[in-house]
Design an enzyme around this catalytic site. Structure first.
Site, PDB file in Angstrom:
ATOM      1  N   HIS A   1       0.802  -1.217   0.000  1.00 65.98           N
ATOM      2  CA  HIS A   1       0.000   0.000   0.000  1.00 65.98           C
ATOM      3  C   HIS A   1       0.841   1.276   0.000  1.00 65.98           C
ATOM      4  O   HIS A   1       0.496   2.254  -0.649  1.00 65.98           O
ATOM      5  CB  HIS A   1      -0.992  -0.031   1.172  1.00 65.98           C
ATOM      6  CG  HIS A   1      -2.046  -1.101   1.004  1.00 65.98           C
ATOM      7  ND1 HIS A   1      -2.257  -2.104   1.923  1.00 65.98           N
ATOM      8  CD2 HIS A   1      -2.923  -1.326  -0.006  1.00 65.98           C
ATOM      9  CE1 HIS A   1      -3.227  -2.903   1.490  1.00 65.98           C
ATOM     10  NE2 HIS A   1      -3.638  -2.459   0.313  1.00 65.98           N
TER      11      HIS A   1
ATOM     12  N   ASP B   1     -10.185  -3.529   0.951  1.00 68.54           N
ATOM     13  CA  ASP B   1      -9.616  -3.739   2.287  1.00 68.54           C
ATOM     14  C   ASP B   1      -9.295  -2.412   2.976  1.00 68.54           C
ATOM     15  O   ASP B   1      -9.151  -2.368   4.190  1.00 68.54           O
ATOM     16  CB  ASP B   1      -8.360  -4.619   2.194  1.00 68.54           C
ATOM     17  CG  ASP B   1      -7.358  -4.088   1.193  1.00 68.54           C
ATOM     18  OD1 ASP B   1      -6.898  -2.945   1.346  1.00 68.54           O
ATOM     19  OD2 ASP B   1      -7.009  -4.833   0.236  1.00 68.54           O
TER      20      ASP B   1
ATOM     21  N   GLU C   1     -15.275  -0.780  -5.120  1.00 68.74           N
ATOM     22  CA  GLU C   1     -15.052  -2.199  -4.832  1.00 68.74           C
ATOM     23  C   GLU C   1     -16.300  -2.975  -5.280  1.00 68.74           C
ATOM     24  O   GLU C   1     -17.410  -2.615  -4.931  1.00 68.74           O
ATOM     25  CB  GLU C   1     -14.816  -2.374  -3.326  1.00 68.74           C
ATOM     26  CG  GLU C   1     -14.898  -3.798  -2.818  1.00 68.74           C
ATOM     27  CD  GLU C   1     -13.830  -4.716  -3.379  1.00 68.74           C
ATOM     28  OE1 GLU C   1     -12.639  -4.382  -3.301  1.00 68.74           O
ATOM     29  OE2 GLU C   1     -14.208  -5.787  -3.907  1.00 68.74           O
TER      30      GLU C   1
ATOM     31  N   GLU D   1     -18.756  -2.530 -10.435  1.00 67.92           N
ATOM     32  CA  GLU D   1     -17.624  -2.958 -11.262  1.00 67.92           C
ATOM     33  C   GLU D   1     -16.792  -1.703 -11.564  1.00 67.92           C
ATOM     34  O   GLU D   1     -17.347  -0.698 -12.030  1.00 67.92           O
ATOM     35  CB  GLU D   1     -18.119  -3.526 -12.599  1.00 67.92           C
ATOM     36  CG  GLU D   1     -19.003  -4.748 -12.491  1.00 67.92           C
ATOM     37  CD  GLU D   1     -18.229  -6.043 -12.621  1.00 67.92           C
ATOM     38  OE1 GLU D   1     -17.003  -6.012 -12.825  1.00 67.92           O
ATOM     39  OE2 GLU D   1     -18.878  -7.100 -12.506  1.00 67.92           O
ATOM     40  N   GLY D   2     -15.491  -1.772 -11.338  1.00 69.40           N
ATOM     41  CA  GLY D   2     -14.638  -0.611 -11.565  1.00 69.40           C
ATOM     42  C   GLY D   2     -14.717  -0.100 -12.981  1.00 69.40           C
ATOM     43  O   GLY D   2     -14.765   1.115 -13.254  1.00 69.40           O
TER      44      GLY D   2
ATOM     45  N   ASP E   1      -6.033  -1.240  -7.475  1.00 67.43           N
ATOM     46  CA  ASP E   1      -5.582  -2.069  -6.352  1.00 67.43           C
ATOM     47  C   ASP E   1      -6.470  -3.312  -6.368  1.00 67.43           C
ATOM     48  O   ASP E   1      -7.489  -3.379  -5.705  1.00 67.43           O
ATOM     49  CB  ASP E   1      -5.764  -1.255  -5.067  1.00 67.43           C
ATOM     50  CG  ASP E   1      -5.486  -2.064  -3.809  1.00 67.43           C
ATOM     51  OD1 ASP E   1      -5.086  -3.235  -3.919  1.00 67.43           O
ATOM     52  OD2 ASP E   1      -5.694  -1.520  -2.711  1.00 67.43           O
ATOM     53  N   CYS E   2      -6.078  -4.287  -7.202  1.00 65.52           N
ATOM     54  CA  CYS E   2      -6.991  -5.415  -7.406  1.00 65.52           C
ATOM     55  C   CYS E   2      -6.250  -6.742  -7.299  1.00 65.52           C
ATOM     56  O   CYS E   2      -5.036  -6.797  -7.186  1.00 65.52           O
ATOM     57  CB  CYS E   2      -7.628  -5.304  -8.793  1.00 65.52           C
ATOM     58  SG  CYS E   2      -6.440  -5.419 -10.108  1.00 65.52           S
TER      59      CYS E   2
ATOM     60  N   ASP F   1      -5.312 -10.685  -8.842  1.00 62.19           N
ATOM     61  CA  ASP F   1      -4.677 -11.056 -10.099  1.00 62.19           C
ATOM     62  C   ASP F   1      -5.727 -11.206 -11.208  1.00 62.19           C
ATOM     63  O   ASP F   1      -6.919 -11.249 -10.938  1.00 62.19           O
ATOM     64  CB  ASP F   1      -3.825 -12.327  -9.924  1.00 62.19           C
ATOM     65  CG  ASP F   1      -4.671 -13.548  -9.667  1.00 62.19           C
ATOM     66  OD1 ASP F   1      -5.781 -13.631 -10.212  1.00 62.19           O
ATOM     67  OD2 ASP F   1      -4.224 -14.433  -8.913  1.00 62.19           O
TER      68      ASP F   1
ATOM     69  N   PRO G   1     -12.432 -12.260 -10.771  1.00 65.88           N
ATOM     70  CA  PRO G   1     -13.305 -11.112 -10.990  1.00 65.88           C
ATOM     71  C   PRO G   1     -12.542  -9.875 -11.483  1.00 65.88           C
ATOM     72  O   PRO G   1     -13.151  -8.981 -12.078  1.00 65.88           O
ATOM     73  CB  PRO G   1     -13.898 -10.845  -9.601  1.00 65.88           C
ATOM     74  CG  PRO G   1     -13.727 -12.107  -8.840  1.00 65.88           C
ATOM     75  CD  PRO G   1     -12.527 -12.781  -9.399  1.00 65.88           C
TER      76      PRO G   1
END
Lengths: 482, 281
Positions: free
Chosen positions: B62, B86, B106, B137-138, B155-156, B158, B162
């Site tokens: 982060h 998170d 998110e 959905e981003g 920031d997702c 692999d 999804p």
């Protein structure tokens, strides 16, 4: 004999049984469960190659079904509301040909819309029946062929009282339906049979809020592409019949051209797909509709694209529309459908069903997730942002009504000469010319070649449509009747 | 009895840690979510069986995702975090008083709920009044947005679940247009080490290059991630990550970090030869 229910899988269960019995095979196929071809087993998977066996007593025989295939076909007939169902392993092409060849002989007339799939006209080349075409309506803005009007159907029936049958697309590739219920009533009143090409309509039998299926509408025969939206393996298909036709004769006709080594992978996939449709079809197609509606709404909000839907329905040329089809008109962003189709695959890794001059078609199925739908919408939005241009110079029509001069069989087998396509204006075409997909002939054997058609063909080639049909693989020369 | 959690790094490589107890195990609409208490890595968030973050080393991820662009871009006011349920990226961002708005998009509301309840060390800042969480959905959220953000952080997870859509050309194009004329895009870029991941690193880099005039990657070391060698993508419309680094200004902010510093910032952009070859940098 045991009686089976829709929960059963007669063919697959018989295959499992013979696998567990560890039968020793001194028959074909020679790979013998993959032992004779290790690479085949490794590439395709052991389960798959073990199912690839030959007809034998416990597994029945597609040419003459008397046990498990017969039972599986009965279950399919019941599931689709037909009196008989035939499992087809030579593609829906074979089902369409089986229908036409079952109802007409050489010289007999069959009424059909001109925007039929090549398989229907192929059947005419083979058996010598004569088409009486009904020109479909055309949506000028979208450039696509629509359905047949009742006026045209009635006039054609009255003018050709000797015609044996009428063929109906239910729906067309773009999702457009004619008034099949009324067509059935009218045809039956005049002693004609109704054949439905339901290559794109499997879901009509199981979903809600969809156009009526041919069997429910009272049609006599239907070719249903189970492998398209029904979930079976590619090339597997169904031919459905009502008791208005002689099923034993239909089987004879199918056996004229269908393989005598039917693949059990394909047969069992039809069985498994049928069970799944009965069990989960309603839910699957509700979800499919929901995804298509969502995508249509989002795409139309973008401006520039037009994802067409039920607003096309006018109860005449477009009697009904299949909302699960996601067809998108692209000309207003200055790109031909085929160009958007190519950009989607080459730059964005998204393969759609087809692109033609003015439209693209995306097939949505139970296999899609929100994620894929979002990717498609996002990619379309990006393509518009990056590639949008003036639409001047783009062709605005997809479909040209042909002039028929000669029967398809007569023209195909006539004395012919090969000429440069562009030198053929005014001549009679001796073969097919089409973009594939959608596989609707631009020219069929026996039709007059016009400047309009040549311009269209040249344009489609230039835009990158995949052309096929002529003897010349480069589609530069064409066989014309001498 | 011993309980071990194994993260499958490749088909043939595994990474295991001993589990003290399982705090959460449930299945949301999108994925299977587990939160484990482990001996050496503390709490561990696992989605669909794959390790997302651990209490021990999440600070590395982060801090590197946030402070690198923040030390380059002179005036970040509005930030979009895609994924990041998170709350770790938001926590680092809220350390800057100059940031006015942080949109966290998110897809899975359950991830946020679980992290808020069980992982406050990471998620606390999600309640900061500048942070707004959108459950969507981003790719859908950003699609209709033009010229609005100074910084986007992807920031997702692999790209084999999804988050697949967040490694695509269309997604990076959408980010490009959602950014202002001097905006920066940071994306979680996987590890270049194992072949399977290396290919997705290569593809993602190509897709980013299609939209952004300036694009490179930087690296850090995250012990719990496959190979430990991790990359972030730095794509920008205007700023160079080294030339435009204002280390004096950043150091004067007095932000506390455990991994990031402005010297490491510069070093992180000097890449091993095999990575340069892979990305043709």
């Amino acid at each position: 004999m045991l009686s089976f229910t829709q929960e059963d899988l007669p063919i697959f269960d018989a295959l499992e049984k013979q696998r567990l019995e560890r039968l020793v095979h001194f028959d074909v196929p020679g790979h013998k469960g993959g032992r004779g071809n290790k690479e085949l087993k490794q590439c395709l998977g052991e389960t798959c190659v073990k199912l690839d066996v030959n007809s034998m007593k416990p597994l029945d025989n597609l040419c003459h079904p008397s046990s498990v295939i017969k039972e599986a076909q009965k279950l399919a007939a019941e599931a689709f509301g037909a009196d008989e169902a035939f499992f087809i392993v030579n593609g829906t092409t074979a089902a369409v040909q089986g229908m036409i060849m079952s109802v007409c002989k050489a010289g007999d007339k069959v009424i059909m819309p001109r925007n039929v799939h090549r398989s229907a006209i192929n059947a005419l080349v083979i058996n010598g029946a004569i088409p009486v075409y009904i020109n479909p309506g055309i949506n000028k803005h979208l450039g696509i062929p629509l359905g047949m009007t009742m006026e045209d159907v009635e006039r054609t029936i009255l003018e050709n009282p000797d015609a044996k049958a009428i063929l109906v697309n239910n729906p067309t590739y773009y999702g457009i339906c004619s008034n099949i219920v009324e067509i059935v009533k009218l045809a039956h009143k005049h002693g004609m049979l109704v054949l439905a090409d339901e290559a794109h309509g499997t879901h009509f039998y199981f979903g809600e809020n969809l156009p009526i299926s041919a069997m429910a509408a009272g049609a006599d025969m239907s070719a249903v592409s189970m492998h398209k939206t029904g979930g079976s393996l590619t090339q597997s298909s169904l031919l459905l019949t009502k008791n208005t036709v002689n099923a034993d004769y239909v089987r004879q006709i199918i056996n004229l051209t269908q393989t005598t080594s039917a693949s059990y992978l394909l047969l069992s996939s039809l069985d498994i797909a049928r069970k799944n449709l009965v069990k989960n079809g309603k839910e699957m197609f509700a979800r499919m509709l929901q995804m298509a509606d969502y995508a249509r709404e989002e795409i139309n909000r973008m401006e520039g694209y037009y994802a067409f839907g039920e607003e096309l329905v006018d109860r005449n040329l477009t009697f009904d529309f299949d909302q699960t089809k996601l067809s998108i008109h692209t000309r207003d962003i200055g790109l031909a459908g085929i160009e958007v189709y190519d950009i989607l695959r080459d730059d964005y890794g998204i393969q759609i069903e087809f692109g033609d001059i003015g439209n693209i078609l995306a097939i949505i199925s139970a296999g899609d997730r929100n994620l894929e739908i979002e990717r498609l919408i996002a990619a379309l939005s990006e393509i518009k942002r990056i590639y949008k241009r003036d639409k001047a110079g783009l062709f605005d029509h997809e479909y040209i009504n042909p002039k028929i001069v000669m029967g398809p069989q007569e023209a195909f087998y006539a004395e012919k000469e090969s000429l440069l396509l562009n030198d053929c204006s005014g001549r009679i075409c001796g073969e097919f010319v089409m973009c594939y997909p959608p596989g609707i002939p631009i020219l069929a054997p026996g039709e007059k070649i016009t400047d309009d058609i040549l311009n269209y063909t040249n344009y489609a080639k230039e835009k990158g449509c995949f052309m096929t049909g002529t003897e010349d693989m480069n589609i530069e020369y064409i066989n014309v009747v001498k | 009895m011993e309980l071990w959690y194994t993260d499958q790094h490749t088909d043939n490589v595994r990474f295991s840690m001993k589990v003290e107890k399982e705090l959460v195990s449930l299945e949301s609409f999108y994925q299977k979510i587990n939160l484990l208490k482990t001996y050496d890595y503390g709490k561990v968030l696992v989605l669909d069986g794959e390790l997302m973050i651990t209490e021990r080393d999440e600070f590395i991820y982060h801090e590197m995702a946030v402070h690198v662009p923040m030390a380059v871009h002179p005036k970040v006011k509005k930030v979009l975090v895609i994924g990041g349920g998170d709350g770790g990226s938001a926590r680092e961002l809220t350390k800057y008083d100059t940031i006015e708005q942080i949109d966290v998009v998110e897809v899975d509301a359950e991830v946020v709920r679980i992290c808020k309840e069980f992982f406050p060390e990471v998620s606390d800042s999600l309640s900061d009044k500048r942070v707004k969480i959108h459950f969507e959905e981003g790719i859908r959220f950003a699609r209709g947005i033009y010229d609005e953000y100074d910084l986007i952080i992807v920031d997702c997870a692999d790209p084999y679940g999804p988050a697949e859509g967040l490694f695509t050309r269309e997604f990076y194009g959408i980010c490009w247009k959602a950014l202002k004329e001097d905006g920066i895009l940071i994306n979680q870029h996987e590890s270049p080490y194992y072949e399977q991941h290396a290919r997705s690193v290569q593809m993602a880099h190509k897709h980013i290059q299609f939209s952004f005039p300036y694009s490179t990657v930087y690296q850090c070391h995250i012990p719990s991630y496959p190979s430990g060698h991790w990359l972030f993508g730095f794509a920008s419309k205007k700023y160079d990550p080294i030339k435009d680094l204002d280390d004096e200004k950043w150091n004067n902010l007095g932000i506390q970090t455990r991994y990031y510093n402005t010297k490491l910032h510069q070093g992180a952009f000097y890449l091993p030869n095999y990575v340069m070859e892979l990305l043709e940098i």
